[in-house]
Motif scaffolding. Structure first.
Motif, mmCIF file in Angstrom:
data_model
loop_
_atom_site.group_PDB
_atom_site.id
_atom_site.type_symbol
_atom_site.label_atom_id
_atom_site.label_comp_id
_atom_site.label_asym_id
_atom_site.label_seq_id
_atom_site.Cartn_x
_atom_site.Cartn_y
_atom_site.Cartn_z
ATOM 1 N N PHE A 125 0.823 -1.200 0.000
ATOM 2 C CA PHE A 125 0.000 0.000 0.000
ATOM 3 C C PHE A 125 0.866 1.262 0.000
ATOM 4 O O PHE A 125 0.508 2.254 -0.639
ATOM 5 N N TRP A 127 0.606 6.582 -6.701
ATOM 6 C CA TRP A 127 -0.698 7.109 -7.109
ATOM 7 C C TRP A 127 -0.781 8.614 -6.844
ATOM 8 O O TRP A 127 -1.317 9.375 -7.645
ATOM 9 N N SER A 128 -0.214 9.056 -5.709
ATOM 10 C CA SER A 128 -0.279 10.484 -5.391
ATOM 11 C C SER A 128 0.573 11.296 -6.355
ATOM 12 O O SER A 128 0.156 12.350 -6.825
ATOM 13 N N ALA A 129 1.799 10.809 -6.628
ATOM 14 C CA ALA A 129 2.690 11.577 -7.499
ATOM 15 C C ALA A 129 2.210 11.519 -8.938
ATOM 16 O O ALA A 129 2.290 12.516 -9.648
ATOM 17 N N ASN A 130 1.729 10.322 -9.351
ATOM 18 C CA ASN A 130 1.170 10.162 -10.693
ATOM 19 C C ASN A 130 2.183 10.503 -11.774
ATOM 20 O O ASN A 130 1.844 11.142 -12.775
ATOM 21 N N LEU A 142 1.766 1.868 -3.494
ATOM 22 C CA LEU A 142 0.614 2.336 -4.275
ATOM 23 C C LEU A 142 0.296 3.794 -3.968
ATOM 24 O O LEU A 142 0.107 4.602 -4.891
ATOM 25 N N ILE A 143 0.255 4.142 -2.680
ATOM 26 C CA ILE A 143 -0.216 5.495 -2.343
ATOM 27 C C ILE A 143 0.798 6.538 -2.811
ATOM 28 O O ILE A 143 0.422 7.610 -3.282
#
Lengths: 176, 344
Positions: B226, B233-236, B229-230
């Motif tokens: 996780f 996902w946040s930076a993208n 992922l986080i």
């Protein structure tokens, strides 16, 4: 005859207390209250105590806390005040999961502490056993067993004799 | 009866793989890589369990030791299974393409990602792992001294091994926590297999201890996975999020979700209950479900890394899994079999 709460028996060792509790429980006594200076292994089993609802309460509290906080986040950022941040979808579940997890954990802890306090009938500032001076030893080296007079099996002479048979070092009557 | 079928099934699957290798070398390499890495977790995880027990002691380890030792002794098979891959590095790793075809981020990584260095590193890891497996699996008495340095080496080598053999399949992708995530997944799957074998022949308190350790490792995996992922996902960022986008395309999306549910969610829910941690039947169910999820999860990790799905992979992936798996079961099965007498 004065009103009394029950009998207070002191045992010298934890093992003697566990054996006595086991024997009293088998004899049919149910209003038994062992008091010890530290948690004694085997005592809950001797009392025939099975705790089911503390973990259930903890689980229920955790689920409620997690779902509640997740709903709060979803409601505030999708329904109440939709606002796009950093090009992320309004319903950003990865970000919502962290508070849901943390609050779920906190709720589980609080839920189990509250359930434990209720289960132990705490807080309880007064107990008749406090009238007995010897009961102070419960915080150092005394292993006590209180047999309440309300127990249907309770019988003045027989109960005291039985406790003595079970190696009680001292037996005192607890006034109400 | 079942035992005697295993070499037969394994050899049939192996023959299929050989046919596949001749028909479509690339598809064979991909499938073989996924299968080898899937099964390789068992000895690698077992070695860590043994070293951890050498550090901490505890009744759980004395009761379960023989299983981890048997699993650790299958390390040579893992090394052997990796050998065919060494002949197809240029098919597996996109960073082996000519320098001017590579994106700029990858070009800068060529100092680390180049063939001779990759092979040298692989040899280094393998020597360490074989040494650890030999010391822990065969030499019980000398194993205590090796536990602390061995664990440090194990984490470092496995972390870099994951960078080399998993992450560099998509050379633009980078994640710090990747190695630790792989480590947790490997130990969790190894513990699940050990539990599956051990549950019938150990006492309830030992079962509970093992289940607690297993749950902790599973949660460790969830934490690592996780975190990765986080952050991504946040930076993208294009280079990083691509890794997840590849794995949410088409059917992989559902395989990934199913793998998560089987590998973590269902075992976690079962293990919430203390009576279930002591129950033979529930523990075996949880371990079996977790292992099924693990196999799916590994395919989800490896196979979407390659750009197009080759038709031959459809039958080569299961064939390679069965072939390598039969090898492991055949090799460990004998060691686990003779101990099943402790039922009573």
């Amino acid at each position: 005859m004065a009103k009394r709460y029950g009998l207070l028996a002191r045992f010298d060792t934890a093992d003697a207390l566990v054996a006595a509790v086991k024997a009293m429980h088998q004899a049919g006594y149910r209003a038994l209250e062992p008091c010890t200076p530290y948690p004694v292994a085997g005592l809950p089993e001797a009392l025939g105590f099975t705790s089911r609802w503390v973990p259930v309460m903890a689980l229920a509290a955790a689920i409620m806390g997690a779902v509640g906080i997740y709903f709060l986040q979803w409601y505030s950022s999708v329904v109440s005040y939709p606002f796009v941040v950093g090009g992320k979808p309004l319903h950003s579940w990865p970000a919502f999961l962290i508070p849901a997890f943390v609050i779920g954990l906190l709720s589980a802890v609080v839920g189990s502490v509250v359930a434990m306090l209720f289960g132990n009938r705490l807080p309880r500032p007064y107990h008749p056993a406090f009238h007995v001076a010897e009961f102070d030893r419960v915080t150092s080296d005394g292993f006590f067993l209180i047999v309440a007079a309300s127990d249907p099996c309770f019988d003045d002479s027989r109960t005291a004799a039985r406790l003595r048979e079970l190696a009680a070092a001292n037996i005192v009557e607890v006034p109400a | 009866m079942m035992r005697r079928m295993i070499p037969v099934v394994g050899l049939v699957a192996l023959a299929l793989c050989v046919v596949g290798a001749m028909l479509d070398w690339t598809a064979f390499l991909r499938s073989w890589l996924a299968a080898t890495l899937t099964w390789g977790a068992l000895p690698l995880g077992a070695v860590a369990v043994l070293m951890t027990h050498n550090m901490t002691g505890g009744a759980w380890g004395h009761a379960s030791r023989h299983v981890w030792r048997v699993l650790a002794r299958s390390m040579p098979l893992f090394v052997l299974a990796m050998v065919p891959l060494l002949f197809g590095l240029d098919e597996l790793f996109p960073w082996m393409h000519p320098l001017d075809e590579l994106p700029e981020t990858v070009r800068h990584k060529r100092l680390y990602l180049n063939e001779p260095f990759l092979l040298a590193r692989w040899l280094f890891y393998v020597v360490i792992w074989l040494g650890l497996a030999w010391l822990l699996g065969h030499r019980g008495s000398q194993a205590r001294a090796v536990a602390a340095p061995g664990l440090i080496l194990w984490v470092l080598t496995l972390s870099f091994f994951s960078f080399d053999w998993y992450m560099s399949l998509e050379p633009a992708f980078y994640s710090d926590v990747f190695g630790l995530e792989r480590i947790c997944a490997m130990v969790a799957s190894s513990l699940a297999l050990g539990l599956l074998v051990l549950v019938p022949c150990v006492q309830a308190p030992i079962r509970q201890d093992l289940a607690n350790i297993w749950l902790a490792v599973l949660l460790g995996w969830a934490f690592m996975g996780f975190s990765q992922l986080i952050i991504i996902w946040s930076a993208n960022m294009p280079a990083e999020i691509g890794w997840y986008l590849q794995r949410t395309e088409g059917v992989w999306h559902w395989i990934g979700r199913l793998a998560f549910i089987l590998f973590l969610l269902i075992p976690f829910i079962i293990l919430l209950s203390t009576p279930a941690k002591q129950s033979r039947r529930w523990l075996r169910r949880a371990a079996g479900i977790c292992l099924a999820g693990y196999v799916l999860h590994m395919q989800w990790m490896i196979l979407p890394a390659f750009e197009e799905w080759r038709p031959a992979q459809g039958w080569l992936v299961p064939a390679a899994l069965v072939a390598v798996g039969a090898g492991f079961v055949w090799m460990t099965g004998r060691g686990l079999e003779c101990r099943e007498a402790c039922h009573g």
